[in-house]
Design a protein around this motif. Structure first.
Motif, PDB file in Angstrom:
ATOM      1  N   ILE A   1       0.410  -0.816   0.138  1.00  0.00           N
ATOM      2  CA  ILE A   1       0.322  -0.083   0.132  1.00  0.00           C
ATOM      3  C   ILE A   1       1.033   1.220  -0.061  1.00  0.00           C
ATOM      4  O   ILE A   1       0.655   2.234  -0.263  1.00  0.00           O
ATOM      5  N   PHE A   2       2.070   1.253   0.673  1.00  0.00           N
ATOM      6  CA  PHE A   2       2.531   2.774   0.939  1.00  0.00           C
ATOM      7  C   PHE A   2       3.229   2.720  -0.314  1.00  0.00           C
ATOM      8  O   PHE A   2       3.830   3.831  -0.730  1.00  0.00           O
ATOM      9  N   SER A   3       3.881   2.346  -1.183  1.00  0.00           N
ATOM     10  CA  SER A   3       4.582   2.047  -2.618  1.00  0.00           C
ATOM     11  C   SER A   3       4.211   2.387  -3.438  1.00  0.00           C
ATOM     12  O   SER A   3       3.799   2.982  -4.232  1.00  0.00           O
ATOM     13  N   ILE A   4       2.810   2.060  -3.361  1.00  0.00           N
ATOM     14  CA  ILE A   4       1.741   2.281  -4.299  1.00  0.00           C
ATOM     15  C   ILE A   4       1.032   3.303  -4.309  1.00  0.00           C
ATOM     16  O   ILE A   4       0.621   4.155  -5.613  1.00  0.00           O
ATOM     17  N   MET A   5       0.824   3.551  -3.026  1.00  0.00           N
ATOM     18  CA  MET A   5       0.561   5.340  -3.422  1.00  0.00           C
ATOM     19  C   MET A   5       1.490   6.157  -3.052  1.00  0.00           C
ATOM     20  O   MET A   5       1.241   7.312  -3.706  1.00  0.00           O
ATOM     21  N   MET A   6       2.447   5.379  -2.880  1.00  0.00           N
ATOM     22  CA  MET A   6       3.980   6.632  -2.945  1.00  0.00           C
ATOM     23  C   MET A   6       3.990   6.988  -4.841  1.00  0.00           C
ATOM     24  O   MET A   6       3.847   8.035  -5.202  1.00  0.00           O
TER      25      MET A   6
END
Lengths: 186, 974
Positions: A98-103
């Protein structure tokens, strides 16, 4: 009720005072005014106002230079955050979470929205006289946004989401069909 | 977050943890028929394995060579052994000594004894010749029961007395004459060897008397006139251990029955009715039994029996009484209780018991459940006289019926039925449960009409279908409950129905005895129907060459090798059309071809030519057949205006000394999900996917080499070949093929080329992957061509004027156990990885070896690089241990599997498996785990409970919240 109706004629004193407050009397320096009391602010603001009023109004050229300078600051804004974003992206790893996707989403969304809103971003700096200079700034702004976009693409590529390898197109490759057919009769 | 390597390791470690069959799946996804084979009349009996207990077991040596014991109360198998490791065709002997706790058997060249209770081997002795008869010496000088075994050793008669303790030879009698040894019998003092003297077609009986103590010949004489006996079959009975053993024989035309008491030189003749078809003799086997016997005579008009008594003093045989003639078939059996001898007669509806002394019926039990509905062929019975006053008897009879069932009738009650006929399967196929034919027809009709009419028709059909809506709606609650509680509804109005997962199919099984079975595999393999199609004589075998299932018509055709064929309804087994087998074997195999009228089976003659070409078939294909000399040939068809003529387009002759060991082609249903393999660096190795290939393993016995050829079946070209050294030709060699790879299993012993002082010995499995090119991201010489032809050479220099050859990667592994009956799992779209399924003959189980373990690209001698780990490659290890968790039969003892078939289900993850041979076993395998359906462990109840609780919470809290909000509105803001 009749009594009440006649009373305004002889309004009490406190009403009079409230309506027409007595003039401010400066007390001795030993007693400062409570904070927020209008008398304590008025003098300083008056001073400031007087200061501004004292300053000479800038010329149009000066204004233009100032505006272009400001515009350059805005134009270079996106690239200033890049090293930080880059480090964060590197740190967040290449797995899908989720973090890298949001980024990645933000890394794409911000430059694209920025490019689309180029004119709005420089509207306030644009005058009839500095149009040429602002255009350069806009171009620089777009280049910077593209740079930020490039970082996003680098990240996506690092995550393996860009169809750059042969295996990404494998599903569209067709199986070779034989022209002849044989049946087993064994 | 886990680093990629670690997560991949976990992924690799995961399968071993979850691959096993879960306990709650046992009996749910799999089914198993523990079978023995059809019991033979001479080798089946009740025997008390413990002298002190009255409980007896039912022992049999079946027609397929399985020796076993069955609990007569429950019908469950107590123990069993497949004696020769493979299925045999009849024969064998089984005897038990009265009061002994062991049974002795003989089959082929060996004599063995087994513990009666647990089936442990007592002794096993192999001899040079073939065992012709086996007998137990009830009385010996040292109070031990010994075994007499008669052998035919290269033409000479050999009789051995073997110690009952350990099988050691006590004495041996040899007679080097050309006489054919037939049977051995013994009374208390002497041993009699009956043999046939004379020339073929005209024999007479020779009796040799041998001393029990020394094995010396005491006397020898010839019984009867010369030429009285035509063949071995005419000698029907050589009486067992009664005080007065008899020998009985008939002439070829069944006119006279000749009986002689062994030890005397005279014979007595009894006339038989004119239309006698068969004669059987039933006699007690105990020493203390009365010397009475029963002759069962079958005529065209029915069958009856005569009971004879032997006078022990004068050795005269006299007829005591007759048992009445019955039109329906009946089976007789003998049972003795001390001196008393009882004969029981079983007909379709009744069990009758008579004493050997008089014809009075001592017991009569009508079958409680009506009728057997199958004719009794032969039976064994166990009669117990109840203590107390009166003639009270209890009887249980194990009957073999013409439907190849083994039925136990206890006092007129049907105790159990064992479907022994399902053993000895020769061919099987999966069939879809036929759907409503009308719907298929309507849909077909709609496809042919113009769109508007078809649309109107469809709307009308749907309106018409609305009448089923209330029934459907009313069925929803029960279906919901079934789904939650895990109970199954596999039938619709008692009929099997398809399910949305595709697990409910039928398995059609054809057995060597000419029986056909339809099993509902979605419903624990329940037998839907069993049909006797042909009467295959004993010693023969129904050789099925092809099964073709017409899904739309709901019919199945089975074609045999002797121009026989049978067509029946798939769902009910009702025979539509059948053609009995001819004597001559004419068809070696069949090829399934598509014609305008659907698929048909094309018979192929014994020397590899297509026998008759149907008119509706327009052949455009090459038919690959096996020629009479062992090689392969491809046949094409040329239309010369009036008729089609066959042309051999290619032949493949094996080199001198090699012969075909095994052949495999890609399965008919072999979908390829991805045409390449993605490597760790995201490059692609393209699979060599040629449907026109076959793999052939040829063994050279003199050089002990196994050569595996990959042939193009259109051109006959060898695409690749490899040779394995030191291969044992006597051990099973099998190949299997799927997608772009094939496996071959064999037993080999060879030294390593890299280090000659090391050698490998064991059961090996070699896997070969085929790719289009040696390098990644390359599609070989054909490049991006959409089509390829096997016949036209390539116009590229690198191809060397041939068609594109595959790039081959191969690897060999040593297995910890022998395997046979190789098969590859099939799934609907080929997305799931594949498993190599194989039977473990020594572990009595079926193993599913994941293709990942057999991967030929596993790095040898080094640890895999991260990219390889990402690909799922493990370090090469030469030994593949059979992991007990990968055994799909888990704790079941599955005996003698000859073949495994697989079929895809509707869900991609699952492949249906059906194995037959001796036992019948079926299960479902999920090589990539059940990724598309919920397992049994999924708690639907708690899910539904949670949803209900949430709903109840909302309903309860809703008014409270609403009231609170309204209250809040009415309160003044502070």
């Amino acid at each position: 009720m009749s009594q009440l109706a006649t009373s305004p004629k002889t309004a009490p004193r406190w009403v009079e005072n409230l309506k027409n407050p007595p003039a401010y009397k400066a007390k001795g320096p030993s007693l400062p005014d409570p904070p927020g009391f209008p008398s304590s602010q008025t003098p300083s603001s008056k001073k400031k106002d007087s200061k501004v009023a004292q300053r000479k109004a800038p010329t149009t050229e000066e204004m233009d230079t100032l505006k272009v300078k400001k515009a350059w600051e805005v134009a270079l804004g996106p690239v200033k955050g890049l090293p930080m974003t880059g480090i964060m992206m590197y740190m967040s790893g290449n797995s899908l979470q989720i973090f890298s996707i949001m980024m990645v989403f933000m890394a794409f969304k911000n430059p694209i929205m920025g490019i689309l809103a180029t004119n709005q971003a420089f509207e306030r700096f644009e005058t009839d006289t500095n149009k040429g200079q602002i255009l350069q700034v806009k171009l620089a702004y777009v280049v910077m946004q593209l740079l930020a976009l490039g970082l996003g693409i680098w990240k996506v590529n690092a995550m393996g989401l860009l169809p750059t390898t042969r295996s990404d197109w494998l599903a569209w490759e067709a199986q070779r069909e034989p022209l002849e057919h044989a049946i087993s009769g064994l | 977050m886990l680093p990629p390597q670690l997560s991949t390791f976990l992924l690799l470690a995961l399968p071993s943890a979850v691959r096993a069959v879960f306990q709650d799946e046992v009996g749910h996804i799999d089914y198993h028929y523990e079978l023995l084979g059809v019991p033979q009349p001479e080798t089946t009996f009740f025997h008390r394995p413990r002298r002190e207990e009255r409980a007896s077991l039912l022992y049999t040596l079946s027609d397929i060579g399985v020796l076993g014991a069955v609990n007569p109360t429950s019908g469950a198998v107590v123990w069993r052994h497949l004696l020769n490791g493979t299925l045999t065709n009849g024969g064998g002997f089984l005897r038990a000594g009265e009061g002994e706790n062991w049974v002795t058997g003989a089959l082929g060249k060996s004599v063995h004894a087994w513990d009666g209770v647990n089936g442990r081997n007592k002794f096993w002795v192999d001899f040079d010749g073939e065992v012709k008869d086996l007998e137990i010496m009830e009385m010996t000088e040292n109070n031990r029961k010994d075994v007499l075994a008669l052998f035919d050793e290269h033409g000479s008669t050999v009789l051995r007395r073997l110690s009952g303790d350990d099988g050691a030879e006590v004495w041996k009698y040899t007679e080097a004459s050309k006489d054919i040894p037939l049977q051995v019998s013994t009374n208390v003092e002497k041993v009699f060897v009956i043999s046939l003297r004379g020339s073929s077609g005209s024999y007479n009986l020779k009796v040799t008397v041998i001393d029990t103590l020394t094995g010396k010949e005491l006397d020898q004489w010839v019984l009867g006139a010369k030429g009285e006996v035509r063949s071995e079959k005419d000698v029907m009975f050589v009486g067992a251990n009664s005080a007065a053993p008899i020998v009985a024989w008939t002439d070829d035309s069944l006119q006279k029955l000749r009986i002689s008491v062994l030890g005397t030189r005279n014979r007595q003749e009894f006339a038989l009715p004119e239309d006698t078809l068969a004669v059987e003799i039933h006699a007690p086997h105990l020493v203390q039994s009365l010397p009475h016997f029963l002759v069962h005579i079958k005529t065209a008009a029915g069958n009856f029996a005569q009971v004879y008594h032997t006078d022990l003093k004068t050795n005269a045989i006299s007829k005591a009484y007759d048992l009445p003639n019955l039109e329906e078939s009946s089976a007789f059996s003998t049972s003795s209780d001390n001196a008393n001898v009882y004969f029981s007669r079983i007909t379709d509806g009744e069990l009758v018991l008579v004493s050997s002394v008089s014809s009075a019926i001592v017991g009569q039990w009508p079958l409680k459940d009506g009728k057997l509905n199958q004719a009794a062929l032969h039976a064994v019975s166990d009669v117990v006289k109840k203590s107390g006053s009166g003639q009270n008897f209890a009887i249980r009879a194990a009957v073999v019926t013409d439907k190849d069932n083994w039925v136990l009738v206890r006092n007129g009650e049907l105790a159990w039925t064992r479907p022994e006929g399902m053993s000895g399967g020769v061919a099987a196929a999966f069939a879809e449960i036929p759907e409503n034919e009308d719907l298929a027809k309507t849909l077909e009709q709609e496809a042919h009409e113009n769109p508007l009419e078809a649309y109107i028709h469809r709307v009308n059909r749907h309106i018409h279908d609305l009448q089923y809506l209330p029934a459907y709606l009313s069925s929803i609650p029960s279906r919901l409950m079934d789904s939650i509680l895990g109970t199954e509804t596999s039938t619709k109005d008692g009929k099997p129905a398809r399910d949305s997962f595709g697990f409910h199919k039928l398995a059609i099984l054809a057995t060597r005895r000419g029986m056909l079975y339809g099993l509902d595999i979605g419903n624990h393999g329940r037998i839907l129907w069993a049909d006797r199609v042909f009467h295959i004589a004993g010693g023969d075998k129904w050789n099925v060459t092809g099964i073709q299932i017409n899904e739309s018509g709901g019919e199945t055709t089975v074609v045999g090798s002797n121009k026989d064929s049978v067509t029946f309804k798939t769902l009910t087994g009702e025979i539509v059309e059948s053609k009995a087998p001819e004597i001559q074997v004419s068809t070696q195999s069949t090829a399934l071809v598509s014609t305008e009228q659907g698929q048909i089976l094309l018979p192929i003659g014994s020397n590899g030519e297509v026998l008759d070409v149907p008119s509706s078939w327009t052949p455009g294909q090459t038919v690959v057949t096996q020629g009479s000399e062992g090689g392969l040939k491809g046949i094409t068809f040329v239309d010369d205006g009036s008729k089609l003529s066959q042309v051999v387009s290619w032949t493949f002759a094996l080199p001198e000394g090699q012969k075909v060991a095994s052949i495999a082609t890609r399965p008919v249903h072999d979908p390829v999900a991805s045409i390449g393999r993605v490597l760790g660096d995201r490059s692609v190795r393209y699979k060599y996917l040629n449907p026109n290939t076959l793999v052939l393993a040829a063994i050279d016995e003199s050089k002990s080499t196994l050569t595996v050829y990959l042939l193009d079946t259109v051109s006959g070209q060898i695409l690749t070949s490899s040779t394995y050294e030191g291969v044992d030709a006597g051990k099973p060699i099998e190949v299997a093929m799927s997608e772009n790879w094939f496996v071959v299993s064999f037993f080999g012993q060879n030294t390593l080329r890299s280090s000659p002082d090391q050698s490998i010995k064991g059961y090996q499995i070699a896997i070969t992957d085929l790719y289009e090119s040696d390098v990644a991201n390359d599609r070989g010489p054909l490049e991006d061509a959409e089509n390829f032809s096997s016949l036209e050479p390539l116009d590229v220099p690198s191809a060397g004027g041939t068609s594109a050859l595959p790039a081959v990667i191969s690897q060999t592994y040593v297995l910890s156990s022998p395997i046979k009956a190789l098969q590859v799992s099939q799934t609907r779209q080929g997305i799931s990885s594949r498993q190599v399924l194989a039977y473990l003959p020594e572990m009595h189980g079926i193993v599913g070896i994941p293709r990942m373990f057999l991967e030929p690209r596993r790095p040898v001698g080094r640890d895999p690089t991260p990219a390889e780990v990402e690909e799922g490659l493990m370090k090469y290890h030469p030994v593949i241990e059979i992991d007990p968790k990968s055994i799909v039969t888990h704790e079941r003892d599955v005996l003698g599997v000859e073949k495994i078939i697989t079929s895809p289900a509707v869900v991609e993850s699952t492949s249906l498996v059906f194995a037959f041979g001796v036992d019948v076993f079926g299960t479902r395998v999920a090589p990539s785990f059940l990724f598309d359906i919920l397992g049994k462990g999924f708690n639907k109840l708690s899910l539904v409970g949670t949803v209900m609780a949430c709903f109840a919470g909302v309903v309860a809290l809703g008014p409270m919240v609403r009231r609170k909000q309204i209250d809040a509105r009415w309160k003044a803001p502070m």
